[in-house]
Motif scaffolding. Structure first.
Motif, PDB file in Angstrom:
ATOM      1  N   ALA A   1       4.316  12.050  -2.536  1.00  0.00           N
ATOM      2  CA  ALA A   1       5.421  12.637  -3.297  1.00  0.00           C
ATOM      3  C   ALA A   1       6.300  13.494  -2.402  1.00  0.00           C
ATOM      4  O   ALA A   1       5.899  13.951  -1.338  1.00  0.00           O
ATOM      5  CB  ALA A   1       4.874  13.491  -4.440  1.00  0.00           C
ATOM      6  N   THR A   2       7.492  13.729  -2.905  1.00  0.00           N
ATOM      7  CA  THR A   2       8.425  14.668  -2.299  1.00  0.00           C
ATOM      8  C   THR A   2       8.114  16.065  -2.834  1.00  0.00           C
ATOM      9  O   THR A   2       7.294  16.211  -3.744  1.00  0.00           O
ATOM     10  CB  THR A   2       9.861  14.277  -2.680  1.00  0.00           C
ATOM     11  OG1 THR A   2       9.942  14.185  -4.105  1.00  0.00           O
ATOM     12  CG2 THR A   2      10.252  12.934  -2.060  1.00  0.00           C
ATOM     13  N   ASN A   3       8.779  17.078  -2.296  1.00  0.00           N
ATOM     14  CA  ASN A   3       8.476  18.448  -2.737  1.00  0.00           C
ATOM     15  C   ASN A   3       8.910  18.718  -4.177  1.00  0.00           C
ATOM     16  O   ASN A   3       8.488  19.705  -4.770  1.00  0.00           O
ATOM     17  CB  ASN A   3       9.056  19.484  -1.787  1.00  0.00           C
ATOM     18  CG  ASN A   3      10.561  19.454  -1.721  1.00  0.00           C
ATOM     19  OD1 ASN A   3      11.207  18.604  -2.305  1.00  0.00           O
ATOM     20  ND2 ASN A   3      11.123  20.380  -0.985  1.00  0.00           N
ATOM     21  N   ASP A   4       9.707  17.847  -4.773  1.00  0.00           N
ATOM     22  CA  ASP A   4      10.044  18.005  -6.196  1.00  0.00           C
ATOM     23  C   ASP A   4       9.154  17.110  -7.077  1.00  0.00           C
ATOM     24  O   ASP A   4       9.480  16.841  -8.226  1.00  0.00           O
ATOM     25  CB  ASP A   4      11.532  17.745  -6.448  1.00  0.00           C
ATOM     26  CG  ASP A   4      11.974  16.349  -6.074  1.00  0.00           C
ATOM     27  OD1 ASP A   4      11.203  15.628  -5.395  1.00  0.00           O
ATOM     28  OD2 ASP A   4      13.093  15.956  -6.445  1.00  0.00           O
ATOM     29  N   ALA A   5       8.019  16.683  -6.521  1.00  0.00           N
ATOM     30  CA  ALA A   5       6.957  15.976  -7.254  1.00  0.00           C
ATOM     31  C   ALA A   5       7.391  14.628  -7.827  1.00  0.00           C
ATOM     32  O   ALA A   5       7.028  14.268  -8.939  1.00  0.00           O
ATOM     33  CB  ALA A   5       6.366  16.865  -8.334  1.00  0.00           C
ATOM     34  N   ARG A   6       8.111  13.862  -7.055  1.00  0.00           N
ATOM     35  CA  ARG A   6       8.431  12.476  -7.411  1.00  0.00           C
ATOM     36  C   ARG A   6       7.335  11.615  -6.783  1.00  0.00           C
ATOM     37  O   ARG A   6       7.399  11.280  -5.607  1.00  0.00           O
ATOM     38  CB  ARG A   6       9.804  12.060  -6.896  1.00  0.00           C
ATOM     39  CG  ARG A   6      10.924  12.995  -7.297  1.00  0.00           C
ATOM     40  CD  ARG A   6      11.282  12.837  -8.753  1.00  0.00           C
ATOM     41  NE  ARG A   6      12.310  13.798  -9.119  1.00  0.00           N
ATOM     42  CZ  ARG A   6      12.469  14.221 -10.347  1.00  0.00           C
ATOM     43  NH1 ARG A   6      11.704  13.787 -11.307  1.00  0.00           N
ATOM     44  NH2 ARG A   6      13.404  15.085 -10.626  1.00  0.00           N
ATOM     45  N   TRP A   7       6.288  11.307  -7.550  1.00  0.00           N
ATOM     46  CA  TRP A   7       5.104  10.608  -7.050  1.00  0.00           C
ATOM     47  C   TRP A   7       5.305   9.101  -7.043  1.00  0.00           C
ATOM     48  O   TRP A   7       5.807   8.523  -8.006  1.00  0.00           O
ATOM     49  CB  TRP A   7       3.887  10.942  -7.906  1.00  0.00           C
ATOM     50  CG  TRP A   7       3.375  12.322  -7.694  1.00  0.00           C
ATOM     51  CD1 TRP A   7       3.725  13.444  -8.398  1.00  0.00           C
ATOM     52  CD2 TRP A   7       2.413  12.736  -6.720  1.00  0.00           C
ATOM     53  NE1 TRP A   7       3.035  14.527  -7.910  1.00  0.00           N
ATOM     54  CE2 TRP A   7       2.215  14.122  -6.884  1.00  0.00           C
ATOM     55  CE3 TRP A   7       1.694  12.075  -5.725  1.00  0.00           C
ATOM     56  CZ2 TRP A   7       1.342  14.856  -6.106  1.00  0.00           C
ATOM     57  CZ3 TRP A   7       0.821  12.801  -4.939  1.00  0.00           C
ATOM     58  CH2 TRP A   7       0.651  14.180  -5.128  1.00  0.00           C
ATOM     59  N   ARG A   8       4.867   8.470  -5.946  1.00  0.00           N
ATOM     60  CA  ARG A   8       4.921   7.031  -5.754  1.00  0.00           C
ATOM     61  C   ARG A   8       3.577   6.562  -5.212  1.00  0.00           C
ATOM     62  O   ARG A   8       2.774   7.359  -4.736  1.00  0.00           O
ATOM     63  CB  ARG A   8       6.017   6.646  -4.746  1.00  0.00           C
ATOM     64  CG  ARG A   8       7.391   7.244  -5.038  1.00  0.00           C
ATOM     65  CD  ARG A   8       7.982   6.640  -6.304  1.00  0.00           C
ATOM     66  NE  ARG A   8       9.325   7.108  -6.578  1.00  0.00           N
ATOM     67  CZ  ARG A   8       9.648   7.928  -7.551  1.00  0.00           C
ATOM     68  NH1 ARG A   8       8.711   8.441  -8.327  1.00  0.00           N
ATOM     69  NH2 ARG A   8      10.891   8.268  -7.775  1.00  0.00           N
ATOM     70  N   ILE A   9       3.346   5.246  -5.225  1.00  0.00           N
ATOM     71  CA  ILE A   9       2.110   4.686  -4.694  1.00  0.00           C
ATOM     72  C   ILE A   9       2.438   3.875  -3.442  1.00  0.00           C
ATOM     73  O   ILE A   9       3.336   3.027  -3.457  1.00  0.00           O
ATOM     74  CB  ILE A   9       1.408   3.793  -5.731  1.00  0.00           C
ATOM     75  CG1 ILE A   9       1.068   4.624  -6.976  1.00  0.00           C
ATOM     76  CG2 ILE A   9       0.162   3.145  -5.128  1.00  0.00           C
ATOM     77  CD1 ILE A   9       0.557   3.805  -8.152  1.00  0.00           C
ATOM     78  N   GLY A  10       1.712   4.163  -2.378  1.00  0.00           N
ATOM     79  CA  GLY A  10       1.873   3.439  -1.123  1.00  0.00           C
ATOM     80  C   GLY A  10       0.540   2.889  -0.658  1.00  0.00           C
ATOM     81  O   GLY A  10      -0.470   2.978  -1.360  1.00  0.00           O
ATOM     82  N   TRP A  11       0.532   2.335   0.543  1.00  0.00           N
ATOM     83  CA  TRP A  11      -0.703   1.804   1.110  1.00  0.00           C
ATOM     84  C   TRP A  11      -0.776   2.137   2.596  1.00  0.00           C
ATOM     85  O   TRP A  11       0.238   2.296   3.268  1.00  0.00           O
ATOM     86  CB  TRP A  11      -0.816   0.290   0.886  1.00  0.00           C
ATOM     87  CG  TRP A  11       0.254  -0.486   1.608  1.00  0.00           C
ATOM     88  CD1 TRP A  11       1.488  -0.813   1.125  1.00  0.00           C
ATOM     89  CD2 TRP A  11       0.194  -0.990   2.942  1.00  0.00           C
ATOM     90  NE1 TRP A  11       2.204  -1.492   2.083  1.00  0.00           N
ATOM     91  CE2 TRP A  11       1.428  -1.613   3.211  1.00  0.00           C
ATOM     92  CE3 TRP A  11      -0.764  -0.968   3.939  1.00  0.00           C
ATOM     93  CZ2 TRP A  11       1.716  -2.225   4.426  1.00  0.00           C
ATOM     94  CZ3 TRP A  11      -0.478  -1.573   5.162  1.00  0.00           C
ATOM     95  CH2 TRP A  11       0.744  -2.198   5.389  1.00  0.00           C
ATOM     96  N   VAL A  12      -2.002   2.241   3.061  1.00  0.00           N
ATOM     97  CA  VAL A  12      -2.271   2.484   4.476  1.00  0.00           C
ATOM     98  C   VAL A  12      -3.552   1.735   4.833  1.00  0.00           C
ATOM     99  O   VAL A  12      -4.469   1.658   4.013  1.00  0.00           O
ATOM    100  CB  VAL A  12      -2.395   4.003   4.773  1.00  0.00           C
ATOM    101  CG1 VAL A  12      -3.523   4.653   3.992  1.00  0.00           C
ATOM    102  CG2 VAL A  12      -2.532   4.274   6.259  1.00  0.00           C
ATOM    103  N   SER A  13      -3.595   1.123   6.012  1.00  0.00           N
ATOM    104  CA  SER A  13      -4.826   0.450   6.442  1.00  0.00           C
ATOM    105  C   SER A  13      -5.406   1.190   7.641  1.00  0.00           C
ATOM    106  O   SER A  13      -4.690   1.834   8.406  1.00  0.00           O
ATOM    107  CB  SER A  13      -4.572  -1.026   6.774  1.00  0.00           C
ATOM    108  OG  SER A  13      -3.691  -1.156   7.863  1.00  0.00           O
ATOM    109  N   PHE A  14      -6.727   1.089   7.769  1.00  0.00           N
ATOM    110  CA  PHE A  14      -7.463   1.765   8.833  1.00  0.00           C
ATOM    111  C   PHE A  14      -8.260   0.734   9.628  1.00  0.00           C
ATOM    112  O   PHE A  14      -8.573  -0.348   9.114  1.00  0.00           O
ATOM    113  CB  PHE A  14      -8.469   2.768   8.241  1.00  0.00           C
ATOM    114  CG  PHE A  14      -7.854   3.775   7.336  1.00  0.00           C
ATOM    115  CD1 PHE A  14      -7.137   4.847   7.846  1.00  0.00           C
ATOM    116  CD2 PHE A  14      -7.978   3.669   5.965  1.00  0.00           C
ATOM    117  CE1 PHE A  14      -6.575   5.795   7.006  1.00  0.00           C
ATOM    118  CE2 PHE A  14      -7.420   4.609   5.116  1.00  0.00           C
ATOM    119  CZ  PHE A  14      -6.706   5.668   5.635  1.00  0.00           C
TER     120      PHE A  14
END
Length: 150
Positions: free
Chosen positions: A74-87
């Motif tokens: 999210a941004t500092n104004d709490a606009r939440w999104r879903i992302g992905w990351v691989s390890f």
């Protein structure tokens, strides 16, 4: 919770730093033994959609691929999104990360309205699709069918 190829375990968790959520990781040789906290695993990106808050989500492992975590950013104004990351398979380093969010809530007519998409759980299907369950506005349960591709 993720089991590495050597049989040890990784625990991803949310913690606070500088007034924002972050993703941490701890390691243990076996479940039920002491955990050792590791470095912050997924850094914020200054000029991006995930530049303030980060929260871990479910991890999925497709055969022959690196583990993937769906995470909430999210941004500092709490606009939440879903992302992905691989390890890598040891969860020692990031091998790839989506530039843009993969799930965004539908637009609202009121900019002050709740603007949240938050990953909850994921199930790997026999056909290798992933059913990603998530909430919208902290009150509507939704599901996305995700397919990995090269």
């Amino acid at each position: 919770l993720y089991q590495a190829p050597d049989g040890s375990w990784r625990l991803f968790f949310e913690f606070a730093r500088d007034g924002a959520s972050r993703i941490g990781m701890a390691r243990a040789a076996e479940v039920g033994t002491c955990w050792t906290q590791m470095d912050e695993m997924v850094p914020i990106r200054e000029d991006s959609w995930d530049n303030w808050h980060l929260s871990p989500g479910p991890i999925v492992i497709l055969p022959g691929r690196d583990p993937v975590m769906f995470y909430n950013g999210a941004t500092n104004d709490a606009r939440w999104r879903i992302g992905w990351v691989s390890f890598d398979r040891d969860c020692g380093r990031i091998t790839d990360r989506g530039v843009e969010p993969m799930l965004v809530p539908p637009p609202t007519s009121d900019r002050a309205a709740t603007d949240i998409a938050f990953a909850a759980s994921a199930i790997l299907q026999e056909d290798q699709t992933i059913h990603l369950y998530y909430s919208l506005e902290d009150r509507k349960l939704s599901r996305a069918v995700v397919r990995a591709y090269d």
